[in-house]
Design an enzyme around this catalytic site. Structure first.
Site, PDB file in Angstrom:
ATOM      1  N   ASP A 548       0.836  -1.197   0.000  1.00 23.49           N
ATOM      2  CA  ASP A 548       0.000   0.000   0.000  1.00 23.49           C
ATOM      3  C   ASP A 548       0.872   1.250   0.000  1.00 23.49           C
ATOM      4  OD1 ASP A 548      -1.589   2.218   1.271  1.00 23.49           O
ATOM      5  OD2 ASP A 548      -3.130   0.676   1.426  1.00 23.49           O
ATOM      6  N   GLY A 578      -5.009   1.694  -0.806  1.00 21.58           N
ATOM      7  CA  GLY A 578      -4.199   0.976  -1.773  1.00 21.58           C
ATOM      8  C   GLY A 578      -4.478  -0.509  -1.749  1.00 21.58           C
ATOM      9  N   ASP A 579      -4.258  -1.145  -0.592  1.00 19.55           N
ATOM     10  CA  ASP A 579      -4.535  -2.575  -0.462  1.00 19.55           C
ATOM     11  C   ASP A 579      -6.025  -2.870  -0.621  1.00 19.55           C
ATOM     12  OD1 ASP A 579      -1.966  -3.510  -0.123  1.00 19.55           O
ATOM     13  OD2 ASP A 579      -2.014  -3.412   2.059  1.00 19.55           O
ATOM     14  N   THR A 580      -6.855  -2.147   0.146  1.00 16.12           N
ATOM     15  CA  THR A 580      -8.289  -2.436   0.074  1.00 16.12           C
ATOM     16  C   THR A 580      -8.868  -2.004  -1.270  1.00 16.12           C
ATOM     17  OG1 THR A 580      -8.736  -0.351   1.221  1.00 16.12           O
ATOM     18  CG2 THR A 580      -8.647  -2.353   2.562  1.00 16.12           C
TER      19      THR A 580
END
Length: 806
Positions: A548, A578-580
């Site tokens: 992220d 970013g990740d989610t």
């Protein structure tokens, strides 16, 4: 077929950021999007991002307050598959485009409403604007992190190391206390993800039921999406492993200034590698063996790790300061460490690798010529996105829209075949994802009714009990397998044989080495939908560890959110998606691919990346062909806002107010309220000076009462919102909060269903799954006998760790 939604007709009646981005996503996937806007719209009055968000669409003008304009709009909606707007049902009804009315003339229509606050009565009538929602929900306090972490703040606790204050103070963005304004419109970004997902799910459900339905999300739900892994309340916050320091405002975050004044983001932090690399007068080539979790000198994620990171921070900062940023990036690439240059959005959009990948595209804008901006952000092997077309001029397709409104209504050919309990009911997902970006996709698919089986590694007992692991694995069942053991690998094959979807986020080549790549699995099951998401674009960065943080550095969100143009250090927002966001894009692609499969019988491979999610965050940005940036507005040095009329103001008693005076009338009203009616509203410097001084005379609540009376959009920045939300009966009734149970922490509460579907509602199926919790029952379902399972467990091919809820 040109795009997975080829043949899907969308009427876009929305205003604001989330609606425009949602329909951009639909157009990128092949839908025919007709945007209907008020007549006389001037390009200068539109946000800069509309040059990007209106790409690939058609644009028509119609006055919905006139009989003719309303009739044309309703006629187009009668011929549409999807209608997107920003109104609640009452306001939509006054315009004749509410779902109840449209479904009578078009039973297959899907209406998507993206409001400010949904139906919550305490917020229903507040202005739907990103900064105002971020203020009202206290999201502006989450940008730099909360002391002790948001989880502890919600639990009314100070968190570990209550009395600890680091001697070395880490500056993020503006060097001041209090809430800060980020350039990224997080509520709209979250709402965009869930609106797009909800529409894709409703289209898939329509293939089974023949009926359309109403999809609803909001900027409030979008705000919750951006912090959904951090806003938790648990019965036992002292449970081992649960607390992690990266979102604590006191913690290090891996941002370092280099010898040339540029910044890099190093994550995850490997102090031994950094110090060895910079030990001499010249940068050394250092290659640490093993993964992060195997590094004896790694910084742990527990409380002692925060102390270690802060203790080492001066040494690490000194090490990075010895060499230029580019040298550090090259050294990180050689050692396969996460080191990314903190770039401007313009630098990102001029990246040759991004252009080659297609996550950045160049188009011919009808007003200013060639420009570059983010490209299609999800990938499909069988139904690739159509070539990106530039946004048309306002009203360019009005004549064509009028003709379409008078054409015969098409026969949709859908029989009413019955009901579907949930949009993804009957879909089995095998979740092989790692960290956050992989498993969170499975969580949102489970919330739509899919049966999601989380495949843990035997050592995942650590991660599953953390707040991140719990937040990503809600709604699933878990089996823990040793995939390097032939028997563990064989057990996975049995699971996959009955699957509709397989998801991974492994590095390139890892799945193929285990025979788990798309080509191998699709040869056994051509109907399989296979998703592999990445950290970066396809190209030279593909093998690097993607996070992220490093993606946020590369795409420019850390630069813009930190107000680096004004001379500040960069800032990694604690509401960064970013990740989610990568997971949400994956879920959108999977659901769209299931829609395609249900129509054609064809499976396919889909994908996206954390970088792609980051490019959505900065999609307001574009550059000219020669690299010159467009004018998208930058945050001031104090990180108050974008100008005197759209910014934070400190008020009396430590309170804060956000003012969003959009129109000349609203600005004049503010000046009357503060007894400065003669002040030139266009004198930005003087206005800021006067407003700063006057707003400090009263607390924010008193000012809000006056501004509300004058109909000036404003909100108090509510630091307590994340606490009160969990005890708000209306929030619970609206499924904004879910309460489940997890063996690690007992009662587990976190943000609930962030998109609602009227005909095939979402469901929170169970609490977060623990590592190996359901191994035995899943193996029994696959045909193993109890004796065979006992042998697998004894041979360490399987971890059987059943949990009994009290």
């Amino acid at each position: 077929m040109s795009g997975v939604f080829d043949g899907v007709r969308v009427v876009d009646l929305s205003s604001g950021v989330a609606g425009a981005m949602t329909t951009m996503m639909l157009a990128d996937m092949g839908a025919d999007v007709l945007r209907i806007e008020p007549p006389g719209l001037e390009a200068s009055a539109e946000p800069s991002g509309y040059r990007v968000w209106n790409r690939g669409k058609r644009r028509a003008s119609a006055d919905l307050d006139s009989t003719e304009g309303r009739a044309m709009t309703v006629a187009l909606a009668e011929r549409a598959d999807v209608v997107v707007h920003n109104w609640n049902e009452d306001d939509a009804s006054s315009r004749g485009v509410d779902h109840a009315t449209l479904s009578v003339i078009n039973p297959g229509v899907i209406t998507c409403s993206i409001t400010g606050y949904g139906t919550h009565p305490a917020h229903l009538d507040r202005v739907a604007d990103d900064a105002l929602v971020a203020a009202r929900t206290g999201l502006l306090f989450d940008q730099k992190g909360r002391r002790g972490t948001a989880m502890e703040f919600i639990n009314g606790r100070p968190g570990p190391l209550e009395d600890f204050e680091a001697e070395v103070r880490i500056v993020r963005g503006a060097d001041r206390p209090g809430p800060v304004f980020p350039r990224s419109p997080w509520p709209s970004i979250g709402a965009t993800h869930f609106a797009t997902l909800g529409i894709a799910a409703a289209l898939r459900a329509r293939e089974h039921t023949g009926r359309g339905q109403r999809v609803e999300t909001s900027l409030l739900r979008g705000a919750l999406a951006s912090v959904c892994l951090n806003w938790q309340r648990v019965e036992d916050p002292d449970a081992p492993l649960y607390w992690m320091w990266p979102i604590d405002s006191r913690s290090v975050e891996g941002l370092y200034e280099c010898a040339d004044g540029r910044w890099v983001h190093h994550w995850t932090i490997r102090p031994n590698w950094v110090l060895q690399t910079a030990a001499g007068d010249e940068m050394a080539n250092v290659d640490l063996d093993g993964a992060y979790r195997d590094d004896p000198d790694r910084i742990s994620m527990e409380a002692d790790g925060m102390l270690t990171g802060l203790f080492l921070h001066p040494s690490l900062a000194e090490a990075f300061k010895k060499f230029p940023a580019r040298d550090w990036v090259d050294a990180g690439a050689a050692a396969e460490m996460g080191v990314a240059l903190v770039r401007t959005p313009a630098e990102a959009l001029n990246d040759a690798n991004f252009l080659a990948d297609g996550c950045v595209v160049q188009v011919e804008d009808p007003e200013i010529g060639p420009i570059r901006h983010c490209g299609p952000l999800v990938e499909f092997s069988r139904t690739p996105p159509p070539a990106t077309r530039p946004r048309p001029l306002a009203g360019a397709d009005t004549a064509a829209a009028r003709r379409e409104a008078n054409e015969p209504v098409p026969e949709h050919g859908r029989a009413l075949t019955g009901s579907l309990p949930h949009a993804l009911a009957g879909v089995r997902v095998i979740d092989l994802g790692l960290g956050v970006a992989g498993p969170f996709a499975g969580r949102v698919l489970a919330d739509l009714g899919a049966e999601v089986i989380k495949v843990h590694a035997l050592h995942d007992t650590y991660w599953a009990g953390t707040h991140m692991g719990l937040g990503t694995n809600r709604g699933k069942r878990s089996i823990a397998l040793n995939l390097k053991h032939p028997a563990g690998r064989a057990a996975l094959d049995r699971l996959i044989d009955g699957a509709d979807v397989v998801t991974t986020n492994w590095r390139p080549g890892a799945a193929a080495r285990l025979g788990l790549d798309c080509a191998t699995l699709s040869a056994r099951n051509p109907r399989l939908v296979y998703c592999n998401s990445r950290g970066y674009e396809k190209g030279e960065r593909a093998m690097l560890p993607g996070t992220d943080q490093t993606a946020a550095a590369l795409v420019g969100s850390e630069w813009e959110d930190g107000a680096c143009d004004a001379g500040n250090p960069p800032m990694w927002s604690r509401s960064n998606m970013g990740d989610t966001g990568n997971a949400m894009l994956s879920a959108v692609a999977i659901t769209a691919a299931l829609y395609h499969r249900d129509r054609t019988g064809e499976g396919q491979e889909v994908g996206t990346s954390i970088v792609n999610a980051g490019l959505l965050h900065t999609s307001y940005a574009w550059v000219h062909e020669d690299g010159r940036p467009g004018d998208w507005g930058h945050v001031d040095a104090g990180q108050f806002g974008l100008g005197p009329w759209y910014r934070l103001y400190a008020c009396a008693e430590g309170s804060w107010l956000f003012v969003a005076a959009f129109t000349p009338e609203q600005r004049a009203q503010v000046l009357r309220i503060i007894d400065e009616a003669g002040l030139d509203a266009d004198d930005a410097s003087k206005v800021s000076e006067i407003l700063e001084a006057r707003f400090r005379e009263r607390d924010a609540g008193a000012w809000l009462a006056l501004l509300d009376t004058g109909e000036v959009p404003a909100e108090v920045v509510d630091e307590q919102f994340c606490r009160t939300l969990f005890d708000d009966p209306e929030a619970r009734a609206d499924a904004l909060i879910a309460q489940t149970w997890a063996d690690a922490v007992g009662s587990f509460e976190d943000p609930g269903l962030l998109v609602t579907l009227s005909d095939t509602p979402g469901i929170v199926q169970r609490g977060p799954s623990m590592c190996g919790e359901h191994s035995r029952e899943l193996l029994l379902e696959c045909g193993y006998t109890a004796a065979e399972i006992d042998a697998l467990v004894a041979d360490r091919a399987v971890l059987d760790a059943p949990v009994t809820q009290p």
